[in-house]
Write a protein that holds these residues in place. Structure first.
Motif, short mmCIF file in Angstrom:
data_model
loop_
_atom_site.label_atom_id
_atom_site.label_comp_id
_atom_site.label_asym_id
_atom_site.label_seq_id
_atom_site.Cartn_x
_atom_site.Cartn_y
_atom_site.Cartn_z
N THR A 1 40.29 28.50 53.26
CA THR A 1 39.02 28.20 53.85
C THR A 1 38.33 29.46 54.68
O THR A 1 39.40 30.20 55.16
N ALA A 2 37.13 29.51 54.92
CA ALA A 2 36.71 30.57 55.88
C ALA A 2 35.40 29.99 56.70
O ALA A 2 34.70 29.34 56.10
N ALA B 1 37.64 27.90 49.02
CA ALA B 1 38.08 29.19 48.35
C ALA B 1 37.18 29.65 47.33
O ALA B 1 36.90 30.90 47.14
N ASP B 2 36.10 28.88 46.86
CA ASP B 2 35.10 29.22 45.89
C ASP B 2 33.81 29.42 46.45
O ASP B 2 32.91 29.90 45.94
N GLY C 1 40.77 36.12 49.45
CA GLY C 1 41.22 35.62 47.87
C GLY C 1 41.90 36.61 47.19
O GLY C 1 42.75 36.76 46.41
N ARG C 2 41.14 37.98 47.34
CA ARG C 2 41.51 39.16 46.48
C ARG C 2 42.85 39.80 46.73
O ARG C 2 43.61 40.13 46.28
N LEU D 1 50.29 31.72 43.64
CA LEU D 1 49.25 32.58 44.19
C LEU D 1 47.99 31.91 43.96
O LEU D 1 46.91 31.90 45.11
N GLN D 2 47.81 31.23 42.99
CA GLN D 2 46.57 30.48 42.72
C GLN D 2 46.48 29.27 43.72
O GLN D 2 45.62 28.86 44.07
N ARG D 3 47.63 28.52 44.01
CA ARG D 3 47.70 27.41 44.91
C ARG D 3 47.13 28.18 46.36
O ARG D 3 46.57 27.42 47.14
N GLU D 4 47.79 29.14 46.87
CA GLU D 4 47.45 29.76 47.98
C GLU D 4 46.01 30.07 48.17
O GLU D 4 45.28 29.73 49.11
#
Length: 159
Positions: A35-36, A51-52, A91-92, A27-30
């Motif tokens: 990106t958004a 992702a950040d 991400g959530r 899940l961390q890799r996913e």
């Protein structure tokens, strides 16, 4: 017989733990690959964040010359905030199974007689909502501890 049962229970817990660690890694890799993008002002400004929520690309579309510098700056900020909100939401969603799995695992107090429920005592508090206001905005200054000290108060030397 009791030792065999305890060993079996422990082996099951250890297997669940290993499964949980594999799930967390996946899940961390996913999440890290997310990106958004968001476009504003009729697609004149489009930004992409990782992702950040870090801005990784900015594109200006046709008609950007119709906007002044202030409008462009405001559009980039607006698009970045929208894209960051979207990547955070996604991400959530990706990490949500971790909460469900954690609730499924046995608690230490269930396995060790007399052990207090440390889960409640050690729960990490929810962080405050991070402001999206510009640096000099009243909302940001009101929350800044340095700003509050400079205005005086109970610790002001004038008391």
């Amino acid at each position: 017989m009791v030792n065999e049962r305890a060993r079996s229970d422990f082996a099951d817990i250890l297997d669940d733990f290993r499964d949980q660690m594999r799930t967390i890694t996946q899940l961390q890799r996913e999440r890290a690959a997310l990106t958004a993008s968001a476009s504003v002002r009729g697609k004149r400004v489009t930004v992409t964040v990782n992702a950040d929520g870090t801005l990784i690309e900015t594109k200006f579309g046709s008609g950007i010359e119709d906007l002044d510098y202030h409008e462009i700056a405001k559009a980039v900020t607006e698009a970045a905030q929208q894209a960051s909100a979207e990547v955070a939401r996604r991400g959530r969603e990706i990490l949500d199974p971790l909460s469900r799995n954690r609730d499924r695992l046995p608690k230490l107090m269930e396995m060790v007689p007399g052990m207090p429920d440390l889960g409640q005592e050690l729960r990490i508090p929810e962080p405050p909502v991070v402001s999206t206001a510009p640096p000099k905005a009243p909302e940001r200054r009101a929350a800044d501890p340095e700003e509050r000290r400079s205005r005086g108060g109970a610790t002001d030397s004038g008391w």
